[in-house]
Structures are given as C-alpha cells and as structure tokens.
Design a protein around this motif. Sequence first.
Motif, PDB file in Angstrom:
ATOM      1  N   ALA A  42      43.150  38.894  43.256  1.00  0.00           N
ATOM      2  CA  ALA A  42      44.051  40.466  43.091  1.00  0.00           C
ATOM      3  C   ALA A  42      43.871  41.347  42.855  1.00  0.00           C
ATOM      4  CB  ALA A  42      45.160  38.825  41.420  1.00  0.00           C
ATOM      5  N   PRO A  43      44.503  42.571  43.195  1.00  0.00           N
ATOM      6  CA  PRO A  43      44.462  43.616  42.986  1.00  0.00           C
ATOM      7  C   PRO A  43      44.647  43.707  41.641  1.00  0.00           C
ATOM      8  CG  PRO A  43      45.199  43.917  44.534  1.00  0.00           C
ATOM      9  CD  PRO A  43      45.548  42.531  44.333  1.00  0.00           C
ATOM     10  N   ARG A  44      43.776  44.886  40.770  1.00  0.00           N
ATOM     11  CA  ARG A  44      43.757  44.605  38.827  1.00  0.00           C
ATOM     12  C   ARG A  44      42.677  45.338  39.267  1.00  0.00           C
ATOM     13  NH1 ARG A  44      41.751  40.016  40.194  1.00  0.00           N
ATOM     14  NH2 ARG A  44      39.990  39.002  38.951  1.00  0.00           N
ATOM     15  N   ILE A  45      42.908  46.266  37.978  1.00  0.00           N
ATOM     16  CA  ILE A  45      41.313  47.150  37.059  1.00  0.00           C
ATOM     17  C   ILE A  45      41.413  46.088  35.330  1.00  0.00           C
ATOM     18  CG2 ILE A  45      40.860  48.957  35.869  1.00  0.00           C
ATOM     19  CD1 ILE A  45      43.268  50.207  37.652  1.00  0.00           C
ATOM     20  N   GLU A  46      40.150  46.485  35.457  1.00  0.00           N
ATOM     21  CA  GLU A  46      39.936  45.567  34.046  1.00  0.00           C
ATOM     22  C   GLU A  46      39.110  46.532  33.012  1.00  0.00           C
ATOM     23  OE1 GLU A  46      38.151  42.046  35.542  1.00  0.00           O
ATOM     24  OE2 GLU A  46      39.663  40.719  35.847  1.00  0.00           O
ATOM     25  N   GLY A  47      39.211  46.028  32.501  1.00  0.00           N
ATOM     26  CA  GLY A  47      38.067  46.741  30.827  1.00  0.00           C
ATOM     27  C   GLY A  47      38.097  45.544  29.874  1.00  0.00           C
ATOM     28  N   ASP A  48      37.185  45.593  28.630  1.00  0.00           N
ATOM     29  CA  ASP A  48      36.801  44.831  27.868  1.00  0.00           C
ATOM     30  C   ASP A  48      38.228  44.637  26.955  1.00  0.00           C
ATOM     31  OD1 ASP A  48      36.058  42.853  26.451  1.00  0.00           O
ATOM     32  OD2 ASP A  48      35.157  44.653  24.882  1.00  0.00           O
ATOM     33  N   GLY A  49      39.147  43.141  27.344  1.00  0.00           N
ATOM     34  CA  GLY A  49      39.411  42.520  26.518  1.00  0.00           C
ATOM     35  C   GLY A  49      41.199  42.924  27.302  1.00  0.00           C
ATOM     36  N   TRP A  50      41.319  43.903  28.384  1.00  0.00           N
ATOM     37  CA  TRP A  50      42.851  44.094  29.191  1.00  0.00           C
ATOM     38  C   TRP A  50      42.341  44.206  30.606  1.00  0.00           C
ATOM     39  CZ3 TRP A  50      42.131  48.209  32.179  1.00  0.00           C
ATOM     40  CH2 TRP A  50      41.593  49.212  32.081  1.00  0.00           C
ATOM     41  N   ILE A  51      44.032  43.762  31.099  1.00  0.00           N
ATOM     42  CA  ILE A  51      43.799  43.692  32.114  1.00  0.00           C
ATOM     43  C   ILE A  51      45.169  44.517  33.184  1.00  0.00           C
ATOM     44  CG2 ILE A  51      44.334  42.437  34.706  1.00  0.00           C
ATOM     45  CD1 ILE A  51      42.756  40.390  33.528  1.00  0.00           C
ATOM     46  N   HIS A  52      45.076  45.480  34.018  1.00  0.00           N
ATOM     47  CA  HIS A  52      45.880  45.912  34.031  1.00  0.00           C
ATOM     48  C   HIS A  52      46.162  45.899  35.847  1.00  0.00           C
ATOM     49  CE1 HIS A  52      48.657  49.463  34.448  1.00  0.00           C
ATOM     50  NE2 HIS A  52      48.689  49.450  35.751  1.00  0.00           N
ATOM     51  N   SER A  53      47.313  44.995  36.163  1.00  0.00           N
ATOM     52  CA  SER A  53      47.601  44.659  37.337  1.00  0.00           C
ATOM     53  C   SER A  53      47.695  46.108  38.473  1.00  0.00           C
ATOM     54  CB  SER A  53      48.898  43.847  37.211  1.00  0.00           C
ATOM     55  OG  SER A  53      49.137  43.295  38.873  1.00  0.00           O
ATOM     56  N   LEU A  54      47.519  46.210  39.468  1.00  0.00           N
ATOM     57  CA  LEU A  54      47.572  46.887  41.115  1.00  0.00           C
ATOM     58  C   LEU A  54      48.824  46.129  41.287  1.00  0.00           C
ATOM     59  CD1 LEU A  54      44.435  48.389  41.235  1.00  0.00           C
ATOM     60  CD2 LEU A  54      46.028  49.025  40.491  1.00  0.00           C
TER      61      LEU A  54
END
Length: 704
Positions: A230-242
């Motif tokens: 699943a395309p996404r951007i991730e950081g420490d504790g968060w996910i942003h879906s693409l």
Amino acid sequence: MSIDIDPLSDAAGLTVTDHIENTQFEVYTDRSVEPVATPEDAHYFPVDASVTVETGTIEIPRVAVVETRSGDGTLLTRGDSYAMPAGTYHVGINPVPTKLYVTFASPFSVSTTERTTRIELDAPAEVTLGFRSLHQVPAGTIQTPTDPESLMDAVSLLGSALQTTSPERSFPTLRGHPPLIEPDDELRVPDRVEPLDSGVQIVVPPEYRYLYPVVSLAYYFAADVVPGDAPRIEGDGWIHSLEPEFERRTAEALRQAFHFDCLARTEGFYPVDLHERETTDIALDWGRLYDLPLAERLGEYLAVPFERVEPELPQWTLTTDVRPDPENVEMIPFIAGELSIVRSPETVTPATGNEGGGVGFFRGARAEPAPLGPEEFVRGAADTEPTRGADASAERGAVPADADFVRPEPVDTVEHAWVGAGVPLDANKATLDAYHRRLEVGSVEQSRISVLVVCNDEQMREEGEVADLYGLRDMVQFDIEVRHDLTREEMRETLQSDVDFLHYIGHVDDRGMQCTDEYLDLTAEDLDVGVSAFLLNACQSYQQGEALIHRGSRGGIVTLSDVANSPATQLGRIIARLMNSGFNLRTALHVAKRELITGHQYIVVGDGGTTVCHSRSGSAVVVDLKNHDSDGWGFSVNIYPNGPYGLGSLTTPNIDSARSNYYVPAQACASGVKKDELTDFLNLEVLPIFLDGELGWSDEISID
C-alpha cells in the motif's frame, strides 16, 4: 577559480565574472580600488572568492534587499532603507548574479533608487567582499542495478544532497543537486554521498510506475524508499496514505509540505514578514513546528487535509511525465532536483500527423489550423515555390509521416516535460545528455553573451531584425552578429562555434537546413556542435533540433509542423525579448503561447531550464494589467522560478501596492494602482506586460 574579480577599467569599482554560470555584474565604489585576495572564512556564509578593498560605499546597479547580521551571525534587519550604528557586520545583498556578502566594521546606511542599491559607510574603511557561485553540482554518481527494488536503494540517497533537514531546505541554495545515478551490476555509493537520517519512509510497490512519482518526495524528505503493498509515507507514530489516486496524492504531499516549510522557516534564520504566512487561515504553531525534527514536522503538516491548504497554494511550476521504463533511471536526479511533480503513464495517446490539420494547432477544442492570409507562406523547403493562401497545409504534410507523436495528459502546472519515447505535443522533450551539460564546468574564453542570428531566406528578413532586441540590457554584455545566406560549409562552421544562443530563420525539411548551395543535415555523425541554445524557427525543425541536442547543445525551441511566416516572425521576436530578459526556454515558450495560438506548434527539446542570461530581478516576471478606471489599474505579477532563483526563493515586488515578501513561485496582486506608482515599477526593468490580455513590453506600452 570559477569567479574572477577585477577592477573596472572605466569607473570606480569591480567587475565580477562567474565562469560557471556565465554571468557578469559590476560593483561600484566611491574611489578606484585594487582588490586584495582574502581568506574565504572571513564571511559568515561560505564563498568561492573573497577580496578586500578600501571604500566608503558599495553600490550595485539593481534594486535589492540588504540583510544585516551581527559579527556572530545573528540576523539584525533586512530591507532597502535603514541605518545601523557602529559595529562589526556581515551583510548580504540579494538578488545579484552570484551570492554577495560584505563584511566591515563601521556605522552604515542602506538606500535605494529606481535602479540601484547603495551601502554607505560613515567613513572609508576596509571592506571585504565575498562571492559564491549559484551553481550546484552533484557530490558523485551512484551505480545501481535498475530493477525497481534495487533502484529504491539509490533513490533513498537522493536526499544526501540536502544541506539541512530544517524548513530552510525550501531555499534552493540549501538543497544541493542530488547525486547522479548510473546503471551497473551492483550498488556502489561514493564516499561523499552520505545518507541523512530523517526518520521518513516512503513505501511503494516495487514497480517503476510507483517508484518514479515519489523521487521528488524522496529527495525533499531525505526519505528511505522501501517496497510494500500500500503506497504511503511513514514517520514515527504516523502514516499518510498515498491512495486512492496515487499520483495525485503524491503531488499534493510535495506541494503541501513545501508550502508549510516556506511558512515555518520564517521562525528561523530568516524571520521575514511573508505574504503567504500572513494570509494563511490554518492555525499551526509555526515556532514549535520549526524546532521539530523533520519526520515529526512532516507528520503534523500532512495531518492537515489538503483541501484546506489547496486554495492558498501557488501554481506549481513543473510536471514531468516519465515513462515507466528502466532506461529512464538516469533522469531521476535531475527530475527530483527540480522538485517536479512526477507522473509515470503506462499508456499514452498517440497523435497522428493529420489530426486537426497539423499537430501544432491543438488548443482546447479547436480542430482546424489557423488560416493563412492570401499572401502568406509557410517556412517549408525553399527550392519549391512557396505555398501561399489557405491551401498551404493541405499541400504540405504537417508532420513527417513516420513521426511518433504522443499526446500527454494535460497538466495543472506552468511547465510540462516528457521523458521517454515519442515526440510530445505541448511538452518539453527532455533528454539526458542535455541535463548532463547543465553540470559541465569549464573555463570560458570570455564573459560576454554571444548571440548569432542567421537568416537564410530573403523573404524572412523581417525577423532578422530581432538582433535589435538582443542586448537591450545594462548589466550584461552581448556580442550580437547577424549573418545572411550562409553556405553549407559556413553553416557547419557556425554550428561548431562557441555561441550562447543561435536564432535561426529559414527553411528546414527532412534533408536538413537549407543553405545557399545545398542542405546541411544536422543528424550527420560527423557534425560537431558548440552552440549552447537555439531557436530553429522553420517548418518541422524538431528532428534537426533534436540532433543539435545529441551533438552538443543544451536546449532549444523547435517546430512540430509547418509554420506560417508572419506568426513565426512574431513568435521569434517574442522569444528573442524573453531570452534577452533572462527567461528560460520553457517559461519563454509558455508566455509566447499566451499570446499566439501558433505557439502550440513549438516545443522545447533538451534542458528546458536553459537560459542565455539572468534577468535583472533574478526570477522570470510577467505582469498583467487590466481594468483601468478612475481608481487606477488592476495589477498582478507572476514570478516564476528561473535558473539559480528556484522554488522557494524570496522575492519582493518593487511596487508599494503589493510590496510584500513572497516565496517563488508567486502571484502578487493589487487593485487601484495609480499611474505614477505603476510607471516607476515598469521603469525598473524591461518586462513582458499583458495589457488587457495582449502582450507588450514595459519599455513600449503607454499606460496613460
């Protein structure tokens, strides 16, 4: 040394020549000076060359913003009219063709006129001037296998070029050029290419159609790119879906994060009053965001729904379509370095030569070519009778029968580039060799800009008068030559010469350029090309122009179909003035298309960011004026990134009604602008002006 600093021969001051960027400008003093080389570390910011002179004033022939820092680098003030007490100061002046820093210990004042910026010390003293070229080169070349999953490791290193992970990386001079990428059997990374640990991860399926669209994100976020479903951007504790609409969501993430960085950076080294921050209706704690690590900051940015941000965003500059093929991997660093929105179309709509009577006439729903006047002719082969009248396009094919033309999907950006097979309609055909020439560094024989106008047809002599339009600058020295009726051998020698811009007027067909004796085929293997940039204003000049790119040129403007003589002449004059004013090829053609429907018969080949010289104000500026009434004029100015003044540069229009700080790209608007105020603005620089929708020039139009 890339920068030479010499005393002026006919005035008091210095000539500064940047051999990398091919720019030259003058710094004036109140007495004759003999510059003495001094250590570069005398300045707060890094410089390439430094000299000390004794003077009471420093003056440059342009309106600029002067930024003053204390001896320890603390920002004290910036503007164009102020005074400072006794102290030791680091002063920066922007914009100028190179970064300019001045160091001295003295009280001083800053003042501007319509055309100059002046720093005046209370008494003559030693002043140290430092200059840094705005040129950026990659730290090295990453060698990598080109399958998508292996390529992710190389793409993950694009952000190594960033000079900071703070919001200040939204300034173009703090981003750096990404390392180059070269196919190989295994991954090899140069020692100088060191990854940044930003804490950001981009997850995409290991396919080119998913990998190419995230390269600008990977660069700007210094992100690791890893395979996943699943395309996404991730950081420490968060996910942003693409998802859904992966390419759209990717573009939105880039635009939103960049915009918020430009707002947050006003809490750092450059605490300016920024128009975009003043008008935002999004309540974020910018001071707290500025101090957060990149990953945490990005997570909070992307938590804001894009729909709330979109109305505030400027029109993005560039979209690049990259076909999802392994042979395009070497283009990745150049595309990412421009912070281009990237799409990767798996399929493309072909365009045939007989569509709409000629591919060059497509514009919206228009289906027919513009009619020719009764005495008009097209710029076809000159050994046949020139075709005149409305039947010209029927008698001559609009495009070569074997041309593989493609119609990319429309874009919402100002500029559009295409990477891959096919000749794109209304897009810059970008090529790797042209982009590599952007990076070539070498000494030059002269600092003057050379323009050669060649007219090989007597009926087209009117366009040859464009020579008068080049060189209308008071800060750039031009060598301008006009030549007529060249033989094949003379044309060959011309193309081999070290010319900055060739403006060709004449006939071209599948045999090549017509000369007085025979044709010169530019696709010939034995042809050497020294011309840097060009306009081939002739029928169907695409193939010949593409050959110039492959043989040594950096970028040019060519035609896709037959072009009628009168509109071709008009377009040639527009391009001449825009290139002379410092526009790059892509933006120049964008402006020409606003004025001429026939501008859609032309495209850019090679590096669309190519310029002949820098504009006086740094950026490319286009003014719109309308609705003149008793209250004054409606005024808007579009400011486009250009050359070293790229995305994120600060700019301030020199008109009181819209005098705020903006980040580039920008549109500054005002209403009720009075005649005197507008006249003062138009006298600062020769600018393209759309007056009630029609193109003119600030040195020609009347606003009475």
